[in-house]
Design a protein around this motif. Sequence first.
Motif, PDB file in Angstrom:
ATOM      1  N   LEU A  38       6.708  -8.516  -4.838  1.00 35.06           N
ATOM      2  CA  LEU A  38       5.273  -8.806  -4.755  1.00 35.06           C
ATOM      3  C   LEU A  38       4.554  -7.561  -4.272  1.00 35.06           C
ATOM      4  CD1 LEU A  38       2.708 -10.631  -4.573  1.00 35.06           C
ATOM      5  CD2 LEU A  38       3.460 -11.239  -2.252  1.00 35.06           C
ATOM      6  N   VAL A  39       3.578  -7.101  -5.052  1.00 35.37           N
ATOM      7  CA  VAL A  39       2.686  -6.023  -4.633  1.00 35.37           C
ATOM      8  C   VAL A  39       1.274  -6.598  -4.635  1.00 35.37           C
ATOM      9  CG1 VAL A  39       1.770  -3.747  -5.141  1.00 35.37           C
ATOM     10  CG2 VAL A  39       4.194  -4.210  -5.511  1.00 35.37           C
ATOM     11  N   ALA A  40       0.627  -6.587  -3.464  1.00 38.72           N
ATOM     12  CA  ALA A  40      -0.658  -7.275  -3.327  1.00 38.72           C
ATOM     13  C   ALA A  40      -1.705  -6.380  -2.691  1.00 38.72           C
ATOM     14  CB  ALA A  40      -0.485  -8.534  -2.475  1.00 38.72           C
ATOM     15  N   LEU A  41      -2.920  -6.535  -3.171  1.00 36.93           N
ATOM     16  CA  LEU A  41      -4.077  -5.954  -2.502  1.00 36.93           C
ATOM     17  C   LEU A  41      -4.460  -6.857  -1.329  1.00 36.93           C
ATOM     18  CD1 LEU A  41      -6.181  -5.070  -5.667  1.00 36.93           C
ATOM     19  CD2 LEU A  41      -5.175  -3.421  -4.082  1.00 36.93           C
ATOM     20  N   ASN A  42      -4.897  -6.232  -0.241  1.00 42.65           N
ATOM     21  CA  ASN A  42      -5.355  -6.985   0.926  1.00 42.65           C
ATOM     22  C   ASN A  42      -6.816  -6.627   1.146  1.00 42.65           C
ATOM     23  OD1 ASN A  42      -5.395  -8.585   3.241  1.00 42.65           O
ATOM     24  ND2 ASN A  42      -4.772  -6.880   4.543  1.00 42.65           N
ATOM     25  N   ILE A  61      12.591 -11.317  -1.020  1.00 42.65           N
ATOM     26  CA  ILE A  61      11.681 -10.615  -1.928  1.00 42.65           C
ATOM     27  C   ILE A  61      11.395  -9.216  -1.407  1.00 42.65           C
ATOM     28  CG2 ILE A  61      10.577 -12.784  -2.643  1.00 42.65           C
ATOM     29  CD1 ILE A  61       8.108 -11.896  -1.000  1.00 42.65           C
ATOM     30  N   ASN A  62      10.984  -8.340  -2.305  1.00 40.05           N
ATOM     31  CA  ASN A  62      10.442  -7.037  -1.927  1.00 40.05           C
ATOM     32  C   ASN A  62       8.923  -7.187  -1.875  1.00 40.05           C
ATOM     33  OD1 ASN A  62      13.020  -5.652  -2.072  1.00 40.05           O
ATOM     34  ND2 ASN A  62      12.864  -5.941  -4.286  1.00 40.05           N
ATOM     35  N   TYR A  63       8.330  -6.831  -0.768  1.00 42.71           N
ATOM     36  CA  TYR A  63       6.915  -7.142  -0.541  1.00 42.71           C
ATOM     37  C   TYR A  63       6.163  -5.921  -0.024  1.00 42.71           C
ATOM     38  CZ  TYR A  63       2.882  -9.106   1.994  1.00 42.71           C
ATOM     39  OH  TYR A  63       1.631  -9.357   2.489  1.00 42.71           O
ATOM     40  N   ARG A  64       5.043  -5.624  -0.680  1.00 44.60           N
ATOM     41  CA  ARG A  64       4.156  -4.550  -0.214  1.00 44.60           C
ATOM     42  C   ARG A  64       2.710  -5.026  -0.320  1.00 44.60           C
ATOM     43  NH1 ARG A  64       6.123   1.386  -2.403  1.00 44.60           N
ATOM     44  NH2 ARG A  64       8.317   1.230  -1.837  1.00 44.60           N
ATOM     45  N   ALA A  65       1.926  -4.710   0.685  1.00 42.73           N
ATOM     46  CA  ALA A  65       0.494  -5.010   0.663  1.00 42.73           C
ATOM     47  C   ALA A  65      -0.280  -3.721   0.911  1.00 42.73           C
ATOM     48  CB  ALA A  65       0.141  -6.049   1.721  1.00 42.73           C
ATOM     49  N   TYR A  66      -1.447  -3.637   0.306  1.00 44.94           N
ATOM     50  CA  TYR A  66      -2.248  -2.423   0.405  1.00 44.94           C
ATOM     51  C   TYR A  66      -3.685  -2.811   0.740  1.00 44.94           C
ATOM     52  CZ  TYR A  66      -4.489   2.000  -0.863  1.00 44.94           C
ATOM     53  OH  TYR A  66      -5.215   3.164  -0.840  1.00 44.94           O
ATOM     54  N   ASP A  67      -4.209  -2.274   1.858  1.00 43.70           N
ATOM     55  CA  ASP A  67      -5.583  -2.574   2.257  1.00 43.70           C
ATOM     56  C   ASP A  67      -6.576  -1.920   1.309  1.00 43.70           C
ATOM     57  OD1 ASP A  67      -4.763  -4.040   4.418  1.00 43.70           O
ATOM     58  OD2 ASP A  67      -5.017  -2.422   5.878  1.00 43.70           O
ATOM     59  N   ILE A  68      -7.583  -2.685   0.930  1.00 44.91           N
ATOM     60  CA  ILE A  68      -8.618  -2.170   0.045  1.00 44.91           C
ATOM     61  C   ILE A  68      -9.975  -2.709   0.490  1.00 44.91           C
ATOM     62  CG2 ILE A  68      -8.246  -4.067  -1.588  1.00 44.91           C
ATOM     63  CD1 ILE A  68      -9.069  -2.172  -3.842  1.00 44.91           C
ATOM     64  N   ASP A  69     -10.994  -1.856   0.415  1.00 44.98           N
ATOM     65  CA  ASP A  69     -12.345  -2.260   0.801  1.00 44.98           C
ATOM     66  C   ASP A  69     -13.094  -2.715  -0.442  1.00 44.98           C
ATOM     67  OD1 ASP A  69     -14.803  -2.680   1.884  1.00 44.98           O
ATOM     68  OD2 ASP A  69     -15.126  -0.621   2.585  1.00 44.98           O
ATOM     69  N   THR A  70     -13.375  -4.012  -0.528  1.00 45.45           N
ATOM     70  CA  THR A  70     -14.099  -4.556  -1.689  1.00 45.45           C
ATOM     71  C   THR A  70     -15.521  -4.954  -1.326  1.00 45.45           C
ATOM     72  OG1 THR A  70     -13.265  -6.779  -1.240  1.00 45.45           O
ATOM     73  CG2 THR A  70     -11.968  -5.399  -2.731  1.00 45.45           C
ATOM     74  N   PRO A  95      -7.701   4.157  -6.550  1.00 54.17           N
ATOM     75  CA  PRO A  95      -6.754   5.130  -7.109  1.00 54.17           C
ATOM     76  C   PRO A  95      -5.491   5.283  -6.263  1.00 54.17           C
ATOM     77  CG  PRO A  95      -8.720   6.224  -6.238  1.00 54.17           C
ATOM     78  CD  PRO A  95      -9.011   4.775  -6.254  1.00 54.17           C
ATOM     79  N   GLU A  96      -5.603   5.107  -4.933  1.00 57.75           N
ATOM     80  CA  GLU A  96      -4.416   5.231  -4.088  1.00 57.75           C
ATOM     81  C   GLU A  96      -3.462   4.059  -4.313  1.00 57.75           C
ATOM     82  OE1 GLU A  96      -3.544   7.876  -2.313  1.00 57.75           O
ATOM     83  OE2 GLU A  96      -5.340   8.762  -3.229  1.00 57.75           O
ATOM     84  N   PHE A  97      -4.034   2.871  -4.511  1.00 57.95           N
ATOM     85  CA  PHE A  97      -3.180   1.726  -4.832  1.00 57.95           C
ATOM     86  C   PHE A  97      -2.486   1.942  -6.168  1.00 57.95           C
ATOM     87  CE2 PHE A  97      -2.597  -2.416  -6.963  1.00 57.95           C
ATOM     88  CZ  PHE A  97      -1.688  -2.997  -6.066  1.00 57.95           C
ATOM     89  N   GLU A  98      -3.195   2.530  -7.113  1.00 58.43           N
ATOM     90  CA  GLU A  98      -2.588   2.805  -8.416  1.00 58.43           C
ATOM     91  C   GLU A  98      -1.401   3.756  -8.260  1.00 58.43           C
ATOM     92  OE1 GLU A  98      -4.722   3.090 -12.465  1.00 58.43           O
ATOM     93  OE2 GLU A  98      -4.644   5.153 -11.702  1.00 58.43           O
ATOM     94  N   LYS A  99      -1.537   4.746  -7.394  1.00 56.49           N
ATOM     95  CA  LYS A  99      -0.431   5.674  -7.150  1.00 56.49           C
ATOM     96  C   LYS A  99       0.765   4.941  -6.538  1.00 56.49           C
ATOM     97  CE  LYS A  99      -3.411   9.726  -6.483  1.00 56.49           C
ATOM     98  NZ  LYS A  99      -3.913  10.717  -5.489  1.00 56.49           N
ATOM     99  N   LEU A 100       0.482   4.047  -5.581  1.00 51.59           N
ATOM    100  CA  LEU A 100       1.553   3.254  -4.967  1.00 51.59           C
ATOM    101  C   LEU A 100       2.276   2.432  -6.022  1.00 51.59           C
ATOM    102  CD1 LEU A 100       1.396   1.157  -1.709  1.00 51.59           C
ATOM    103  CD2 LEU A 100       2.024   0.040  -3.842  1.00 51.59           C
ATOM    104  N   LEU A 101       1.496   1.841  -6.910  1.00 50.60           N
ATOM    105  CA  LEU A 101       2.055   1.000  -7.958  1.00 50.60           C
ATOM    106  C   LEU A 101       2.925   1.819  -8.908  1.00 50.60           C
ATOM    107  CD1 LEU A 101       2.116  -1.840  -9.133  1.00 50.60           C
ATOM    108  CD2 LEU A 101      -0.039  -1.338 -10.316  1.00 50.60           C
ATOM    109  N   ILE A 102       2.478   2.998  -9.249  1.00 42.98           N
ATOM    110  CA  ILE A 102       3.246   3.871 -10.139  1.00 42.98           C
ATOM    111  C   ILE A 102       4.583   4.260  -9.493  1.00 42.98           C
ATOM    112  CG2 ILE A 102       3.310   6.179 -11.185  1.00 42.98           C
ATOM    113  CD1 ILE A 102       0.257   5.849 -11.673  1.00 42.98           C
TER     114      ILE A 102
END
Length: 408
Positions: A38-42, A61-70, A95-102
């Motif tokens: 699971l890769v999630a935006l927070n 599970i493998n789990y990662r969350a990434y803080d984002i300002d919406t 763009p930083e989340f995209e890098k993490l995802l890549i």
Amino acid sequence: MKILILSHRVPFPQNGGYAIVVANTIKGLVNSGHDVSLVALNAKRNSHASRLPDEDLMGKINYRAYDIDTTVTVFGVAVNLFSKTSFNIDRYYDPEFEKLLIRELRNSDYDIIQFEGLYVSLYLPAVRKHSKAKLIYRAHSIENQIWQRLSQQKVDPFKKSYLRMHARRIKNYEQQQLNKFDAVVVFTQQDKLTLLEYGIKVPIEVIPVGLRLDQYVADVSKTEFPSLFFLGSLDWLPNREGMEWFLDTFIKDLTDGDLPVKLYVAGNDIPERFDDYEALGKIFIQGEVDNALEFVNSKSIMIVPLLSGGGMRVKIVEGMAMQKCIISTSLGAEGINFTDGHDILIANDKDEFFDAITRCITDEEFCIQLGKNARLLAEREHDVNVVIKNLTCFYDACCNGLQAAVNN
């Protein structure tokens, strides 16, 4: 299979329909023996400590969350007026989340990558470029319909025009993006028909909301009869506007005695102005509750006065699993295989709601039987074990290049 779930919010705790569906999917896939990440935006920048899944699931599970300002700013909305896309979608791109995802995709080879809704579809080009997995889009709703239906509720011509503009932009985006996936999963037959009308050519499969029904245990001895309740997140505009309509419409009936029943309103992110609706001993604005199922069990009649929105209302399915007597608009119950008067009551205007509430608060046996019928419907069509089996069969078909789910 090795499966990656992409989510625009952390689905823990399970305090809303989106979170319930995503988390139940993950748990169901894990219990079926699949390797799940699971890769999630927070989007709310909350502490991850309060948002972690239970320890047993964390070990599976493998789990990662990434803080984002919406955050939506007046300046951002003004600038977006000259754009071809909607700020409501664009604000989820980072763009930083995209890098993490890549990086995640470079480190792991997946069979399936499931995009949970339109907001994470912004990352489709990067995922397609860096993964050979089959890319599945799960439509929790048809997003442009929400905005279009909201516009229809507005009287102010500027607000109506503004919402219509965003509905058009989102519809254009949906039509462009969805055909870039390998397949689409929807919750309702209505949503499938809508996407076919939009010209979506990839396979579309209808797989309804699934619940872990063993967790939904009703205890009528702890239920207050009669009592009305609403449970839902009021940061979601259709919920907020629906409850504002209901409260504005029936506040005098509830407080003056024409409807002799208490109303309880609970959920996340209730605006402060809702406190003005409170009436001593009559209307209770409770905010977020510690245990949602205990709250549902303690009340007898669920109201779902939705005037806009789309997809399947998870809270209705949960209410059915808890044997609740439910009064909903046709739109609120959309996609559920109900029989009006048998396992749910449909009310679409003031008079119909008044009559339905009056009937329910004066006939406890009718309410109990309606709830029992609703539970049977939930067992037939919304058992997560059956839903996950159907979902993984669809995954298999996609991975094997089959067209079993092609639109026919």
